[in-house]
Design a protein around this motif. Structure first.
Motif, PDB file in Angstrom:
ATOM      1  N   ALA A 183     -67.373  10.707 -16.485  1.00  0.00           N
ATOM      2  CA  ALA A 183     -67.930  10.635 -17.842  1.00  0.00           C
ATOM      3  C   ALA A 183     -67.422   9.424 -18.611  1.00  0.00           C
ATOM      4  O   ALA A 183     -68.159   8.819 -19.400  1.00  0.00           O
ATOM      5  N   SER A 184     -66.175   9.044 -18.396  1.00  0.00           N
ATOM      6  CA  SER A 184     -65.603   7.935 -19.165  1.00  0.00           C
ATOM      7  C   SER A 184     -66.107   6.568 -18.697  1.00  0.00           C
ATOM      8  O   SER A 184     -65.726   5.547 -19.274  1.00  0.00           O
ATOM      9  N   GLN A 185     -66.991   6.548 -17.682  1.00  0.00           N
ATOM     10  CA  GLN A 185     -67.570   5.277 -17.237  1.00  0.00           C
ATOM     11  C   GLN A 185     -68.251   4.549 -18.392  1.00  0.00           C
ATOM     12  O   GLN A 185     -68.258   3.319 -18.464  1.00  0.00           O
ATOM     13  N   ARG A 186     -68.817   5.311 -19.330  1.00  0.00           N
ATOM     14  CA  ARG A 186     -69.549   4.688 -20.445  1.00  0.00           C
ATOM     15  C   ARG A 186     -68.662   3.752 -21.268  1.00  0.00           C
ATOM     16  O   ARG A 186     -69.153   2.793 -21.854  1.00  0.00           O
ATOM     17  N   LEU A 187     -67.358   4.041 -21.312  1.00  0.00           N
ATOM     18  CA  LEU A 187     -66.451   3.199 -22.092  1.00  0.00           C
ATOM     19  C   LEU A 187     -66.381   1.781 -21.540  1.00  0.00           C
ATOM     20  O   LEU A 187     -66.042   0.841 -22.261  1.00  0.00           O
ATOM     21  N   PHE A 188     -66.684   1.616 -20.265  1.00  0.00           N
ATOM     22  CA  PHE A 188     -66.499   0.324 -19.608  1.00  0.00           C
ATOM     23  C   PHE A 188     -67.809  -0.444 -19.438  1.00  0.00           C
ATOM     24  O   PHE A 188     -67.809  -1.523 -18.835  1.00  0.00           O
ATOM     25  N   LEU A 189     -68.910   0.079 -19.976  1.00  0.00           N
ATOM     26  CA  LEU A 189     -70.190  -0.625 -19.847  1.00  0.00           C
ATOM     27  C   LEU A 189     -70.141  -2.037 -20.427  1.00  0.00           C
ATOM     28  O   LEU A 189     -70.670  -2.980 -19.814  1.00  0.00           O
ATOM     29  N   PRO A 190     -69.513  -2.264 -21.604  1.00  0.00           N
ATOM     30  CA  PRO A 190     -69.469  -3.645 -22.119  1.00  0.00           C
ATOM     31  C   PRO A 190     -68.728  -4.603 -21.198  1.00  0.00           C
ATOM     32  O   PRO A 190     -68.989  -5.813 -21.230  1.00  0.00           O
ATOM     33  N   LEU A 191     -67.805  -4.086 -20.402  1.00  0.00           N
ATOM     34  CA  LEU A 191     -67.009  -4.938 -19.514  1.00  0.00           C
ATOM     35  C   LEU A 191     -67.677  -5.131 -18.163  1.00  0.00           C
ATOM     36  O   LEU A 191     -67.440  -6.128 -17.483  1.00  0.00           O
ATOM     37  N   ILE A 192     -68.528  -4.184 -17.756  1.00  0.00           N
ATOM     38  CA  ILE A 192     -69.217  -4.273 -16.464  1.00  0.00           C
ATOM     39  C   ILE A 192     -70.522  -5.036 -16.601  1.00  0.00           C
ATOM     40  O   ILE A 192     -70.827  -5.924 -15.802  1.00  0.00           O
ATOM     41  N   LEU A 193     -71.304  -4.718 -17.626  1.00  0.00           N
ATOM     42  CA  LEU A 193     -72.618  -5.337 -17.822  1.00  0.00           C
ATOM     43  C   LEU A 193     -72.480  -6.523 -18.781  1.00  0.00           C
ATOM     44  O   LEU A 193     -73.008  -6.517 -19.890  1.00  0.00           O
TER      45      LEU A 193
END
Length: 415
Positions: free
Chosen positions: A172-182
């Motif tokens: 679930a916490s994957q969403r926190l890292f979207l700015p860093l991945i995408l």
């Protein structure tokens, strides 16, 4: 002397005729002059549809199909390189465990009603990748033409991956890292897998244009009624506003998020997004209940000017009707986005929510949306009036009926 004069005349005549010949060839040839004329259309190679992040598709069959679709879209524009399609709306979801069908139903609802093209960013466990690609590629061509997608592996910072992965629910916490991945994506809509769009994603995307100069995200409140709200009664950490925010539907300007220095209660200076997350978890991990949503509440508690709060109809959950209707915007205009948290799509605790999910899941693409979706749904909802949410069932179909009417008005496509 006469021989020299005769030779000079012959050379001059030959030079004149040679020049005329070359000029005629240039005049009637297909070679573009000054940048005009036929041009080669270049097919973009980045962001392959149906690709798995980093490694790319292992079977060239997927890549070839992507190339043909991209070429078809360029040709359909009728303008070659000069006709650029409108940028798509970006939609992200994270799916782990037994969430495949639920996530596909969410995507179905998004694609079904949306007006502009979508780009889907699907983060899932590796064993689900093939299933996602197989399911999406099996959809009819007139549906597939409305979106592109990439399937990504779940990834967290290597030094703390295990801790992040087990936070609240798996992945679930994957969403926190979207700015860093995408990093190449400017803005995105993140939704939980248990979301159903009842009107076009375009309407949610339009909130981006309402952001002021400091706002970089938009979410709905966790509760409307403080007397039954969770955060103001039980939270052991700071939270946003009166009742906190729910992160099941989150609109992000990730360009701003990456450049922002966020105020916090750990240092006297602002921290960038990537600098903020781990210290925040270390400080509050014994005090948080809802994982990454709690961390977002803490961040926006200290940076309230960065958040746009949209009405509860954009994130309508059982909490809004389980004890009686308490979402004023939905009562006025209907439910825009349904959020079936706590597994209500898959049990019998909230049959009204389950009825909407099943109606969209079973709807066959291309069938009449009124007789094949709306009418059966309304019939099922009438069976749920013994529950408080069932008593509010007109709210569930008000915007849906409008969206389905728009589908009927769209020009038909070949299948």
């Amino acid at each position: 002397m006469r021989r020299y004069i005769r030779a000079l005349v012959l050379c001059t005549v030959f030079a004149v005729f040679s020049g005329l010949y070359v000029y005629s060839k240039l005049l009637y040839s297909d070679v573009p002059v000054g940048g005009n004329g036929p041009k080669r259309v270049l097919v973009p190679g980045g962001g392959r549809r149906g690709a798995v992040d980093k490694t790319g598709p292992q079977n060239t069959h997927w890549y070839n199909r992507y190339i043909m679709r991209q070429r078809g879209q360029v040709e359909a524009g009728g303008g070659g390189l000069q006709s650029r399609p409108e940028p798509p709306m970006h939609l992200a979801v994270v799916a782990c465990g037994e969430r495949l069908e639920e996530t596909l139903t969410m995507i179905k609802s998004a694609v079904l009603f949306s007006i502009k093209r979508l780009y889907l960013h699907i983060f899932s466990e590796d064993q689900l990748h093939a299933s996602f690609m197989e399911a999406l590629e099996s959809w009819p061509g007139f549906v597939r033409s409305k979106f592109n997608y990439t399937v990504y592996s779940i990834s967290f910072p290597s030094e703390n991956a295990a801790e992040w992965k087990k936070l609240f629910k798996p992945c679930a916490s994957q969403r926190l890292f979207l700015p860093l991945i995408l990093k190449d994506v400017d803005s995105i809509v993140y939704v939980d897998s248990d979301i159903l769009f009842l009107q076009p994603v375009d309407r949610l995307w339009a909130f981006l244009s309402q952001f002021n100069s400091s706002q970089l995200a938009a979410m709905a409140p966790e509760h409307e009624e403080p007397r039954i709200a969770w955060y103001n009664r039980f939270a052991r950490h700071p939270f946003y506003g009166r009742t906190g925010i729910n992160s099941g539907v989150m609109l992000m300007n990730m360009t701003r998020m990456r450049s922002m220095f966020f105020k916090n209660d750990m240092t006297s200076v602002g921290l960038r997004w990537e600098e903020l997350l781990m210290p925040l978890l270390q400080k509050y991990k014994l005090n948080i209940t809802w994982g990454d949503q709690d961390l977002l509440n803490i961040i926006f508690h200290h940076n309230p000017e960065c958040l746009l709060e949209f009405p509860c109809q954009w994130n309508y959950r059982p909490d809004h009707c389980i004890y009686g209707s308490n979402c004023a915007s939905a009562e006025e205009d209907g439910v825009y986005i349904l959020h079936g948290n706590r597994g209500v799509y898959h049990d019998h605790k909230q049959p009204a929510f389950r009825a909407v999910y099943e109606a969209i899941r079973k709807y066959p693409f291309g069938a009449d949306p009124v007789t094949s979706l709306l009418d059966p749904l309304e019939e099922e909802l009438l069976k749920t009036t013994h529950t408080y949410c069932g008593k509010s069932h007109p709210l569930f179909t008000k915007r849906l009926a409008h969206s389905l009417a728009n589908i009927n008005r769209k020009p038909s496509r070949g299948r």
